[in-house]
Design a protein around this motif. Structure first.
Motif, PDB file in Angstrom:
ATOM      1  N   LYS A 151      23.680 -11.141 -23.413  1.00 38.38           N
ATOM      2  CA  LYS A 151      23.815 -12.011 -22.248  1.00 38.38           C
ATOM      3  C   LYS A 151      22.461 -12.358 -21.626  1.00 38.38           C
ATOM      4  N   HIS A 152      21.405 -11.630 -21.985  1.00 35.84           N
ATOM      5  CA  HIS A 152      20.079 -11.895 -21.447  1.00 35.84           C
ATOM      6  C   HIS A 152      19.278 -12.871 -22.309  1.00 35.84           C
ATOM      7  N   ILE A 153      19.845 -13.270 -23.445  1.00 37.72           N
ATOM      8  CA  ILE A 153      19.189 -14.225 -24.340  1.00 37.72           C
ATOM      9  C   ILE A 153      19.920 -15.557 -24.198  1.00 37.72           C
ATOM     10  N   PRO A 154      19.269 -16.583 -23.628  1.00 41.37           N
ATOM     11  CA  PRO A 154      19.973 -17.850 -23.330  1.00 41.37           C
ATOM     12  C   PRO A 154      20.715 -18.459 -24.516  1.00 41.37           C
ATOM     13  N   THR A 155      20.159 -18.394 -25.708  1.00 42.44           N
ATOM     14  CA  THR A 155      20.818 -19.008 -26.868  1.00 42.44           C
ATOM     15  C   THR A 155      21.988 -18.188 -27.391  1.00 42.44           C
ATOM     16  N   LEU A 156      22.129 -16.946 -26.912  1.00 35.36           N
ATOM     17  CA  LEU A 156      23.188 -16.060 -27.416  1.00 35.36           C
ATOM     18  C   LEU A 156      24.201 -15.684 -26.336  1.00 35.36           C
ATOM     19  N   ARG A 157      24.204 -16.379 -25.223  1.00 34.69           N
ATOM     20  CA  ARG A 157      25.125 -16.040 -24.131  1.00 34.69           C
ATOM     21  C   ARG A 157      26.586 -16.195 -24.514  1.00 34.69           C
ATOM     22  N   ARG A 158      26.879 -17.034 -25.481  1.00 34.17           N
ATOM     23  CA  ARG A 158      28.265 -17.252 -25.904  1.00 34.17           C
ATOM     24  C   ARG A 158      28.589 -16.487 -27.184  1.00 34.17           C
ATOM     25  N   VAL A 159      27.750 -15.526 -27.557  1.00 30.17           N
ATOM     26  CA  VAL A 159      27.993 -14.677 -28.723  1.00 30.17           C
ATOM     27  C   VAL A 159      28.406 -13.301 -28.210  1.00 30.17           C
ATOM     28  N   PHE A 160      29.500 -12.762 -28.764  1.00 33.42           N
ATOM     29  CA  PHE A 160      30.033 -11.474 -28.326  1.00 33.42           C
ATOM     30  C   PHE A 160      30.284 -10.589 -29.531  1.00 33.42           C
ATOM     31  N   ILE A 161      30.015  -9.303 -29.386  1.00 34.45           N
ATOM     32  CA  ILE A 161      30.272  -8.321 -30.443  1.00 34.45           C
ATOM     33  C   ILE A 161      31.297  -7.333 -29.906  1.00 34.45           C
ATOM     34  N   ASN A 162      32.419  -7.208 -30.596  1.00 34.26           N
ATOM     35  CA  ASN A 162      33.486  -6.295 -30.189  1.00 34.26           C
ATOM     36  C   ASN A 162      33.942  -5.471 -31.383  1.00 34.26           C
ATOM     37  N   GLU A 163      34.650  -4.391 -31.087  1.00 36.90           N
ATOM     38  CA  GLU A 163      35.272  -3.626 -32.154  1.00 36.90           C
ATOM     39  C   GLU A 163      36.504  -4.375 -32.641  1.00 36.90           C
ATOM     40  N   HIS A 164      36.771  -4.289 -33.924  1.00 36.22           N
ATOM     41  CA  HIS A 164      37.978  -4.880 -34.491  1.00 36.22           C
ATOM     42  C   HIS A 164      39.061  -3.814 -34.433  1.00 36.22           C
ATOM     43  N   LEU A 165      39.949  -3.926 -33.453  1.00 31.12           N
ATOM     44  CA  LEU A 165      40.969  -2.910 -33.210  1.00 31.12           C
ATOM     45  C   LEU A 165      42.228  -3.191 -34.017  1.00 31.12           C
ATOM     46  N   ILE A 166      42.926  -2.120 -34.421  1.00 34.39           N
ATOM     47  CA  ILE A 166      44.226  -2.308 -35.049  1.00 34.39           C
ATOM     48  C   ILE A 166      45.188  -2.837 -33.991  1.00 34.39           C
ATOM     49  N   LYS A 167      46.297  -3.421 -34.417  1.00 36.04           N
ATOM     50  CA  LYS A 167      47.204  -4.092 -33.492  1.00 36.04           C
ATOM     51  C   LYS A 167      47.671  -3.192 -32.361  1.00 36.04           C
ATOM     52  N   GLU A 168      48.049  -1.973 -32.668  1.00 31.74           N
ATOM     53  CA  GLU A 168      48.546  -1.062 -31.638  1.00 31.74           C
ATOM     54  C   GLU A 168      47.484  -0.793 -30.573  1.00 31.74           C
ATOM     55  N   HIS A 169      46.242  -0.578 -30.999  1.00 31.01           N
ATOM     56  CA  HIS A 169      45.161  -0.313 -30.052  1.00 31.01           C
ATOM     57  C   HIS A 169      44.792  -1.575 -29.283  1.00 31.01           C
ATOM     58  N   ALA A 170      44.854  -2.730 -29.942  1.00 31.87           N
ATOM     59  CA  ALA A 170      44.580  -3.996 -29.250  1.00 31.87           C
ATOM     60  C   ALA A 170      45.618  -4.244 -28.157  1.00 31.87           C
ATOM     61  N   ASP A 171      46.878  -3.908 -28.434  1.00 30.68           N
ATOM     62  CA  ASP A 171      47.938  -4.063 -27.426  1.00 30.68           C
ATOM     63  C   ASP A 171      47.698  -3.130 -26.237  1.00 30.68           C
ATOM     64  N   ILE A 172      47.310  -1.899 -26.512  1.00 31.67           N
ATOM     65  CA  ILE A 172      47.015  -0.947 -25.438  1.00 31.67           C
ATOM     66  C   ILE A 172      45.815  -1.429 -24.623  1.00 31.67           C
ATOM     67  N   TYR A 173      44.803  -1.931 -25.314  1.00 31.17           N
ATOM     68  CA  TYR A 173      43.601  -2.428 -24.627  1.00 31.17           C
ATOM     69  C   TYR A 173      43.929  -3.623 -23.739  1.00 31.17           C
ATOM     70  N   LYS A 174      44.841  -4.485 -24.190  1.00 30.81           N
ATOM     71  CA  LYS A 174      45.255  -5.631 -23.374  1.00 30.81           C
ATOM     72  C   LYS A 174      45.941  -5.164 -22.098  1.00 30.81           C
ATOM     73  N   VAL A 175      46.814  -4.162 -22.205  1.00 33.88           N
ATOM     74  CA  VAL A 175      47.486  -3.615 -21.019  1.00 33.88           C
ATOM     75  C   VAL A 175      46.447  -3.022 -20.061  1.00 33.88           C
ATOM     76  N   ALA A 176      45.475  -2.316 -20.611  1.00 28.99           N
ATOM     77  CA  ALA A 176      44.424  -1.725 -19.774  1.00 28.99           C
ATOM     78  C   ALA A 176      43.603  -2.811 -19.079  1.00 28.99           C
ATOM     79  N   ARG A 177      43.273  -3.891 -19.787  1.00 31.02           N
ATOM     80  CA  ARG A 177      42.519  -4.997 -19.159  1.00 31.02           C
ATOM     81  C   ARG A 177      43.341  -5.668 -18.071  1.00 31.02           C
TER      82      ARG A 177
END
Length: 159
Positions: A105-131
């Motif tokens: 986020k501190h590099i102007p040309t990379l502000r729209r680039v994001f790195i996340n973990e690729h979660l399995i569906k069950e964990h992604a669903d839990i993470y969505k509830v937490a968010r």
């Protein structure tokens, strides 16, 4: 595995190859059946890590890299900017790349680039509830680490 969002192709060749392939492509350039594939997505990840993140990553440190596309259109925009799923051979390289996500986020040309973990569906669903609970201010924070979901309670939780 990590998912890199918003990383544009570095060449027309990668844009053309990513629009035609939805299968994981080993970084070595050959599939399990022995057919030669186009390794340009892995090359783009290496270029991103070396030039933009300042890490020393070689193409042989990537097990596979491919763009996530669907047959019914890409919900992430054009197919050449579809997210990249990448698996590194070594956990230490993966952790170095994942650790740089906050500096983007501190590099102007990379502000729209994001790195996340690729979660399995069950964990992604839990993470969505937490968010969702985070947005409702029912918890103080949430994050994932090594595929597991964590959260911190607020001082005065409401329901």
């Amino acid at each position: 595995n990590l998912v890199i969002y918003g990383l544009k192709p570095s060449s027309y060749a990668e844009a053309a190859s990513s629009a035609t392939s939805t299968d994981p492509i080993p970084a070595s350039g050959s599939t399990s059946s022995g057919a030669v594939s186009n390794p340009t997505v892995a090359d783009r990840v290496v270029q991103f890590c070396n030039n933009d993140l300042g890490l020393a990553v070689a193409v042989n440190e990537i097990n596979f890299a491919y763009r996530i596309t669907s047959g019914r259109g890409n919900r992430f925009g054009s197919e050449d900017t579809a997210p990249i799923v990448v698996r590194f051979v070594s956990q230490s390289v993966r952790d170095k790349v994942y650790g740089t996500r906050f500096s983007l986020k501190h590099i102007p040309t990379l502000r729209r680039v994001f790195i996340n973990e690729h979660l399995i569906k069950e964990h992604a669903d839990i993470y969505k509830v937490a968010r969702d609970k985070l947005k409702a201010k029912k918890i103080a924070s949430t994050w994932s680490r090594q595929g597991l979901i964590y959260y911190k309670l607020t001082a005065n939780p409401t329901n």
